[in-house]
Enzyme design. Structure first.
Site, PDB file in Angstrom:
ATOM      1  N   ASP A  99      -5.977  18.928 -21.553  1.00  0.00           N
ATOM      2  CA  ASP A  99      -4.855  18.805 -21.108  1.00  0.00           C
ATOM      3  C   ASP A  99      -4.345  17.454 -21.547  1.00  0.00           C
ATOM      4  O   ASP A  99      -3.208  17.089 -21.183  1.00  0.00           O
ATOM      5  CB  ASP A  99      -4.122  19.433 -19.807  1.00  0.00           C
ATOM      6  CG  ASP A  99      -4.777  18.980 -18.524  1.00  0.00           C
ATOM      7  OD1 ASP A  99      -5.768  17.434 -18.994  1.00  0.00           O
ATOM      8  OD2 ASP A  99      -4.409  19.419 -17.467  1.00  0.00           O
ATOM      9  N   SER A 100      -4.847  16.647 -21.793  1.00  0.00           N
ATOM     10  CA  SER A 100      -4.730  15.042 -22.000  1.00  0.00           C
ATOM     11  C   SER A 100      -4.101  15.185 -23.412  1.00  0.00           C
ATOM     12  O   SER A 100      -3.059  13.975 -23.297  1.00  0.00           O
ATOM     13  CB  SER A 100      -6.176  14.277 -21.672  1.00  0.00           C
ATOM     14  OG  SER A 100      -6.932  14.112 -22.638  1.00  0.00           O
ATOM     15  N   ASP A 102      -9.448  23.164 -20.958  1.00  0.00           N
ATOM     16  CA  ASP A 102      -8.598  22.820 -19.896  1.00  0.00           C
ATOM     17  C   ASP A 102      -7.938  23.770 -19.434  1.00  0.00           C
ATOM     18  O   ASP A 102      -6.807  24.247 -20.195  1.00  0.00           O
ATOM     19  CB  ASP A 102      -8.012  21.413 -20.092  1.00  0.00           C
ATOM     20  CG  ASP A 102      -9.007  20.349 -19.080  1.00  0.00           C
ATOM     21  OD1 ASP A 102     -10.244  20.431 -18.624  1.00  0.00           O
ATOM     22  OD2 ASP A 102      -8.604  18.872 -18.881  1.00  0.00           O
ATOM     23  N   LYS A 110     -12.209  25.065 -17.814  1.00  0.00           N
ATOM     24  CA  LYS A 110     -12.314  23.737 -16.760  1.00  0.00           C
ATOM     25  C   LYS A 110     -11.045  23.666 -16.130  1.00  0.00           C
ATOM     26  O   LYS A 110      -9.959  23.568 -16.297  1.00  0.00           O
ATOM     27  CB  LYS A 110     -12.448  22.304 -17.909  1.00  0.00           C
ATOM     28  CG  LYS A 110     -12.808  21.156 -16.652  1.00  0.00           C
ATOM     29  CD  LYS A 110     -13.188  20.125 -17.329  1.00  0.00           C
ATOM     30  CE  LYS A 110     -12.118  19.056 -17.820  1.00  0.00           C
ATOM     31  NZ  LYS A 110     -10.884  18.698 -17.242  1.00  0.00           N
ATOM     32  N   GLU A 120      -9.505  21.798 -12.278  1.00  0.00           N
ATOM     33  CA  GLU A 120      -9.197  21.003 -11.107  1.00  0.00           C
ATOM     34  C   GLU A 120      -9.568  21.284 -10.289  1.00  0.00           C
ATOM     35  O   GLU A 120      -8.747  22.266  -9.562  1.00  0.00           O
ATOM     36  CB  GLU A 120      -8.297  19.400 -11.729  1.00  0.00           C
ATOM     37  CG  GLU A 120      -8.661  19.338 -13.462  1.00  0.00           C
ATOM     38  CD  GLU A 120      -6.966  17.886 -13.228  1.00  0.00           C
ATOM     39  OE1 GLU A 120      -6.469  17.736 -12.438  1.00  0.00           O
ATOM     40  OE2 GLU A 120      -7.158  17.480 -14.666  1.00  0.00           O
ATOM     41  N   GLU A 165     -15.156  11.800 -12.970  1.00  0.00           N
ATOM     42  CA  GLU A 165     -13.756  11.250 -13.106  1.00  0.00           C
ATOM     43  C   GLU A 165     -13.435  10.321 -12.758  1.00  0.00           C
ATOM     44  O   GLU A 165     -12.991  10.107 -10.920  1.00  0.00           O
ATOM     45  CB  GLU A 165     -12.405  11.795 -13.414  1.00  0.00           C
ATOM     46  CG  GLU A 165     -11.322  10.834 -14.236  1.00  0.00           C
ATOM     47  CD  GLU A 165      -9.924  11.657 -15.206  1.00  0.00           C
ATOM     48  OE1 GLU A 165     -10.070  12.780 -15.629  1.00  0.00           O
ATOM     49  OE2 GLU A 165      -9.427  11.308 -15.785  1.00  0.00           O
TER      50      GLU A 165
HETATM   51  O1  KIV Z   1      -8.403  16.158 -20.113  1.00  0.00           O
HETATM   52  C1  KIV Z   1      -8.984  15.440 -20.336  1.00  0.00           C
HETATM   53  O2  KIV Z   1      -9.238  14.856 -20.861  1.00  0.00           O
HETATM   54  C2  KIV Z   1      -9.752  15.319 -19.246  1.00  0.00           C
HETATM   55  C3  KIV Z   1     -10.999  14.210 -19.893  1.00  0.00           C
HETATM   56  C4  KIV Z   1     -10.279  13.457 -18.868  1.00  0.00           C
HETATM   57  C5  KIV Z   1     -12.490  14.780 -18.868  1.00  0.00           C
HETATM   58  O3  KIV Z   1      -9.692  15.911 -18.320  1.00  0.00           O
END
Ligand code: KIV
Length: 272
Positions: free
Chosen positions: A52-53, A91, A121, A123, A190
């Site tokens: 989600d980056s 994510d 994934k 969090e 992280e």
């Molecule tokens: O969203 C992302 O890119 C991440 C990584 C930094 C692990 O969660």
């Protein structure tokens, strides 16, 4: 394919586990689009995270919070269209799993059905245990994410290193053990002290993937645009730049502009 990946078999969550067991480090990068995902896959990466980056890197938002489920599915579909070998993990965006386990499962099912990603994934630790269990119950592989959790930026107020204090370090270790016990196939760690990441990695039998967590984890992940030097404004201590693509792109575009303005492009060989 690069020399690092003579093994052309599709990477699965099971192969992640085998890699941990034989001590082979896992190399993961983010990607958000077809063209770059294809290059990253062909270079031999083990796993691609549709992070989600994308909110920061692709959209230009200050945080990851605005990302929607539809947007994540769109980016993950673009990536899976370009990938043959790497394991693709998507994510789950903020708000798509924290509310309740039923909603979490519905969100995860949409990701799997509509994007073709092979895992999700999430969090967090104990706070989202039920949501993770519900997703796992549908046969969807889950990667945990502990330490700095950017979706909680408004709770913590900074992107500084997490779990420096013993109480937070102990909670992180407990959360990691819980994620393993309920069936997560891996955990991202992280921006935590290297010694803690090593301790967690040694305590777990599932692989850990670190970012800003030192060399004691079972694998590493970086944001593609950061390590390629496209995003030059972001220079945390943990980041190693493998290219300076911002300079390459600037020079190529400058040359193109010059050639168009001077009338040099296109030449006789570049027309019909
Ligand atoms: O969203 C992302 O890119 C991440 C990584 C930094 C692990 O969660």
């Amino acid at each position: 394919m690069s020399t690092y990946s003579e093994d052309k078999r599709k990477v699965t969550t099971r192969r992640f586990q085998e890699m941990k067991e034989r001590g082979e480090k896992i190399a993961m990068l983010t990607a958000y689009d077809y063209s770059l995902a294809r290059l990253v896959d062909e270079a031999g990466i083990d796993a691609i995270l549709v992070g989600d980056s994308a909110s920061n890197v692709m959209v230009g938002n200050a945080t990851t919070l605005p990302m929607t489920l539809d947007q994540m599915i769109y980016h993950a579909r673009c990536v899976t269209n370009g990938v043959k070998r790497a394991l693709v993990i998507c994510d789950m965006p903020f708000g798509s799993y924290q509310g309740n386990p039923t909603e979490a499962l519905a969100s995860a099912i949409r990701i799997m059905k509509e994007s073709g990603a092979e895992a999700v994934k999430l969090e967090g630790g104990i706070e989202i245990k039920e949501s993770i269990e519900r997703i796992l119950s549908a046969g969807i592989p889950v990667m945990g994410h502990l330490g700095l959790t950017p979706q909680s930026i408004n709770k913590f107020g900074t992107y500084n290193v997490r779990a420096r204090e013993e109480a937070e370090a102990q909670k992180l270790l407990d959360d990691a053990m819980m994620l393993q016990e309920i069936g997560c196939f891996a955990v991202t760690l992280e921006k935590i002290p290297a010694a803690l990441a090593t301790r967690v990695s040694q305590a777990l039998s599932i692989p850990t993937i670190g970012i800003g967590a030192g060399n004691g984890t079972d694998g590493q992940v970086l944001v593609l645009q950061d390590m390629l030097g496209i995003n030059k404004g972001f220079s945390p201590k943990f980041l190693r730049r493998y290219a300076d693509l911002a300079d390459v792109i600037d020079s190529a575009i400058g040359n193109y502009i010059g050639d168009v303005k001077s009338g040099d492009f296109p030449n006789a060989d570049e027309q019909y």
